[in-house]
Motif scaffolding. Sequence first.
Motif, PDB file in Angstrom:
ATOM      1  N   LEU A 285      15.601   9.974  -0.814  1.00 42.43           N
ATOM      2  CA  LEU A 285      14.936   9.722  -1.777  1.00 42.43           C
ATOM      3  C   LEU A 285      15.826   8.251  -2.009  1.00 42.43           C
ATOM      4  CD1 LEU A 285      13.228  10.178  -4.110  1.00 42.43           C
ATOM      5  CD2 LEU A 285      15.285  11.219  -5.417  1.00 42.43           C
ATOM      6  N   GLY A 286      16.606   8.234  -1.684  1.00 44.65           N
ATOM      7  CA  GLY A 286      17.517   6.413  -2.207  1.00 44.65           C
ATOM      8  C   GLY A 286      16.642   5.721  -0.553  1.00 44.65           C
ATOM      9  N   LEU A 287      16.294   6.614   0.595  1.00 46.00           N
ATOM     10  CA  LEU A 287      15.738   5.427   1.869  1.00 46.00           C
ATOM     11  C   LEU A 287      14.360   5.223   0.884  1.00 46.00           C
ATOM     12  CD1 LEU A 287      15.965   3.694   4.196  1.00 46.00           C
ATOM     13  CD2 LEU A 287      15.688   5.710   5.069  1.00 46.00           C
ATOM     14  N   MET A 288      13.925   6.192   0.793  1.00 43.95           N
ATOM     15  CA  MET A 288      12.076   6.402  -0.023  1.00 43.95           C
ATOM     16  C   MET A 288      12.531   4.968  -0.786  1.00 43.95           C
ATOM     17  SD  MET A 288      10.942   9.420   0.395  1.00 43.95           S
ATOM     18  CE  MET A 288      10.541   9.939  -1.395  1.00 43.95           C
ATOM     19  N   ALA A 289      13.410   4.939  -1.811  1.00 42.61           N
ATOM     20  CA  ALA A 289      13.184   3.555  -3.147  1.00 42.61           C
ATOM     21  C   ALA A 289      13.736   2.410  -2.511  1.00 42.61           C
ATOM     22  CB  ALA A 289      15.080   4.311  -3.952  1.00 42.61           C
ATOM     23  N   TRP A 290      14.657   2.506  -1.166  1.00 47.43           N
ATOM     24  CA  TRP A 290      14.693   1.001  -1.100  1.00 47.43           C
ATOM     25  C   TRP A 290      13.301   0.633   0.129  1.00 47.43           C
ATOM     26  CZ3 TRP A 290      14.187  -1.545   4.014  1.00 47.43           C
ATOM     27  CH2 TRP A 290      14.352  -2.744   3.255  1.00 47.43           C
ATOM     28  N   PHE A 291      12.713   0.988   0.005  1.00 46.05           N
ATOM     29  CA  PHE A 291      11.304   0.550   1.111  1.00 46.05           C
ATOM     30  C   PHE A 291       9.999  -0.074   0.068  1.00 46.05           C
ATOM     31  CE2 PHE A 291      13.011   2.509   5.372  1.00 46.05           C
ATOM     32  CZ  PHE A 291      12.914   1.726   6.400  1.00 46.05           C
ATOM     33  N   THR A 292      10.271   1.240  -1.260  1.00 48.69           N
ATOM     34  CA  THR A 292       8.958   1.468  -1.955  1.00 48.69           C
ATOM     35  C   THR A 292       9.262  -0.012  -3.129  1.00 48.69           C
ATOM     36  OG1 THR A 292       9.810   3.092  -3.424  1.00 48.69           O
ATOM     37  CG2 THR A 292       8.342   3.512  -1.574  1.00 48.69           C
ATOM     38  N   VAL A 293      10.769   0.489  -3.276  1.00 48.62           N
ATOM     39  CA  VAL A 293      11.521  -1.349  -4.346  1.00 48.62           C
ATOM     40  C   VAL A 293      12.000  -2.331  -3.553  1.00 48.62           C
ATOM     41  CG1 VAL A 293      12.902  -1.483  -6.624  1.00 48.62           C
ATOM     42  CG2 VAL A 293      11.310   1.064  -6.195  1.00 48.62           C
ATOM     43  N   VAL A 294      13.606  -2.291  -3.059  1.00 48.58           N
ATOM     44  CA  VAL A 294      13.323  -3.238  -2.758  1.00 48.58           C
ATOM     45  C   VAL A 294      13.006  -4.286  -1.500  1.00 48.58           C
ATOM     46  CG1 VAL A 294      15.324  -4.140  -1.555  1.00 48.58           C
ATOM     47  CG2 VAL A 294      15.841  -2.240  -3.198  1.00 48.58           C
ATOM     48  N   ALA A 295      12.401  -3.547  -0.605  1.00 51.60           N
ATOM     49  CA  ALA A 295      11.735  -4.012   0.514  1.00 51.60           C
ATOM     50  C   ALA A 295       9.781  -4.802  -0.020  1.00 51.60           C
ATOM     51  CB  ALA A 295      11.425  -3.072   1.447  1.00 51.60           C
ATOM     52  N   PRO A 296       9.484  -4.488  -0.903  1.00 55.52           N
ATOM     53  CA  PRO A 296       8.203  -5.429  -0.656  1.00 55.52           C
ATOM     54  C   PRO A 296       8.875  -6.522  -1.346  1.00 55.52           C
ATOM     55  CG  PRO A 296       8.209  -3.421  -1.601  1.00 55.52           C
ATOM     56  CD  PRO A 296       9.199  -2.755  -1.376  1.00 55.52           C
ATOM     57  N   ALA A 297      10.199  -6.711  -2.340  1.00 55.77           N
ATOM     58  CA  ALA A 297      10.849  -7.729  -2.744  1.00 55.77           C
ATOM     59  C   ALA A 297      11.949  -8.269  -2.062  1.00 55.77           C
ATOM     60  CB  ALA A 297      11.902  -7.061  -3.877  1.00 55.77           C
ATOM     61  N   ASN A 298      12.041  -8.119  -0.845  1.00 54.52           N
ATOM     62  CA  ASN A 298      12.373  -8.933   0.358  1.00 54.52           C
ATOM     63  C   ASN A 298      11.477  -9.845   0.973  1.00 54.52           C
ATOM     64  OD1 ASN A 298      14.903  -7.511  -0.398  1.00 54.52           O
ATOM     65  ND2 ASN A 298      15.391  -6.916   1.350  1.00 54.52           N
ATOM     66  N   ALA A 299      10.296  -8.792   0.671  1.00 54.86           N
ATOM     67  CA  ALA A 299       8.983  -9.735   1.495  1.00 54.86           C
ATOM     68  C   ALA A 299       9.460 -10.541   1.397  1.00 54.86           C
ATOM     69  CB  ALA A 299       8.143  -8.636   2.056  1.00 54.86           C
ATOM     70  N   VAL A 300       8.966 -10.891  -0.990  1.00 57.98           N
ATOM     71  CA  VAL A 300       7.950 -12.181  -1.239  1.00 57.98           C
ATOM     72  C   VAL A 300       9.584 -12.828  -1.495  1.00 57.98           C
ATOM     73  CG1 VAL A 300       8.363 -13.226  -3.900  1.00 57.98           C
ATOM     74  CG2 VAL A 300       6.996 -10.613  -2.973  1.00 57.98           C
ATOM     75  N   LEU A 301      11.207 -12.619  -1.430  1.00 60.88           N
ATOM     76  CA  LEU A 301      11.572 -13.603  -0.961  1.00 60.88           C
ATOM     77  C   LEU A 301      12.180 -14.193   0.792  1.00 60.88           C
ATOM     78  CD1 LEU A 301      14.977 -11.182  -2.177  1.00 60.88           C
ATOM     79  CD2 LEU A 301      13.703 -13.094  -3.628  1.00 60.88           C
ATOM     80  N   ALA A 302      11.005 -13.596   1.855  1.00 60.37           N
ATOM     81  CA  ALA A 302      10.857 -14.025   2.982  1.00 60.37           C
ATOM     82  C   ALA A 302      10.340 -15.379   3.157  1.00 60.37           C
ATOM     83  CB  ALA A 302      11.033 -12.545   4.313  1.00 60.37           C
ATOM     84  N   SER A 303       9.436 -14.803   1.936  1.00 62.94           N
ATOM     85  CA  SER A 303       8.607 -16.437   1.674  1.00 62.94           C
ATOM     86  C   SER A 303       9.440 -17.663   1.238  1.00 62.94           C
ATOM     87  CB  SER A 303       7.232 -15.410   1.574  1.00 62.94           C
ATOM     88  OG  SER A 303       7.341 -15.371   0.192  1.00 62.94           O
ATOM     89  N   TRP A 304      10.309 -17.848   0.327  1.00 60.05           N
ATOM     90  CA  TRP A 304      11.081 -18.463  -0.346  1.00 60.05           C
ATOM     91  C   TRP A 304      10.756 -19.331   0.702  1.00 60.05           C
ATOM     92  CZ3 TRP A 304      12.904 -16.161  -5.149  1.00 60.05           C
ATOM     93  CH2 TRP A 304      12.438 -15.067  -5.327  1.00 60.05           C
ATOM     94  N   THR A 305      11.066 -20.762  -0.053  1.00 61.39           N
ATOM     95  CA  THR A 305      10.931 -21.671   0.572  1.00 61.39           C
ATOM     96  C   THR A 305      12.466 -23.096  -0.033  1.00 61.39           C
ATOM     97  OG1 THR A 305       9.587 -23.125   0.332  1.00 61.39           O
ATOM     98  CG2 THR A 305       9.784 -22.033   2.395  1.00 61.39           C
ATOM     99  N   PRO A 306      13.394 -23.273   0.382  1.00 62.31           N
ATOM    100  CA  PRO A 306      13.760 -24.203  -0.825  1.00 62.31           C
ATOM    101  C   PRO A 306      12.766 -25.751  -1.781  1.00 62.31           C
ATOM    102  CG  PRO A 306      14.947 -24.773   1.594  1.00 62.31           C
ATOM    103  CD  PRO A 306      13.360 -23.529   1.852  1.00 62.31           C
ATOM    104  N   GLY A 307      13.512 -26.084  -2.949  1.00 58.89           N
ATOM    105  CA  GLY A 307      12.806 -26.947  -3.205  1.00 58.89           C
ATOM    106  C   GLY A 307      12.089 -25.803  -4.550  1.00 58.89           C
TER     107      GLY A 307
END
Length: 161
Positions: A94-116
């Motif tokens: 369940l913890g791993l599923m929570a990571w994939f469903t809650v944290v991983a989507p946020a990580n995908a957005v963070l990966a698109s951020w650039t300085p500025g």
Amino acid sequence: MILYLTALASLLLTALSLGPSFAHVLEAPPRLTVWSPELWREATVFNGQFELFARIGGPLDVAAILMAGLLTCLLARERPAFWFALTGTCLLALGLMAWFTVVAPANAVLASWTPGPIPADFASIRLRWETGHMVVAAAKLLAFASISMAVLAPRLPARHT
């Protein structure tokens, strides 16, 4: 002997998996209430602070689930230890599923951020990322407690009918 070694390995892997997740929880209060958005983004996104959390933490999570699953199988005929082990295994998953469903989507957005400039969705992404890690840590903590109970529980053989 195999049961004891499996129990030890399960506890160690679960503890090692819990460690980085608990570190996220300990970091969260100042990161959510004191740090400026610029500091949060700089520390979280741009300087690789959490690179080893992924490289080491991900495999540890999977290994902890697999070892807890093996422990569950070895305790299949022993009650109540089996139920504690099964619960711990499910909580790790369940913890791993929570990571994939809650944290991983946020990580995908963070990966698109650039300085500025700080992105408009900063507050919601930061909150999702931080609270997602808290949910994962809670599941792992409960899993560790449950697996510990499986290891410490009296061994009562299953009744044969």
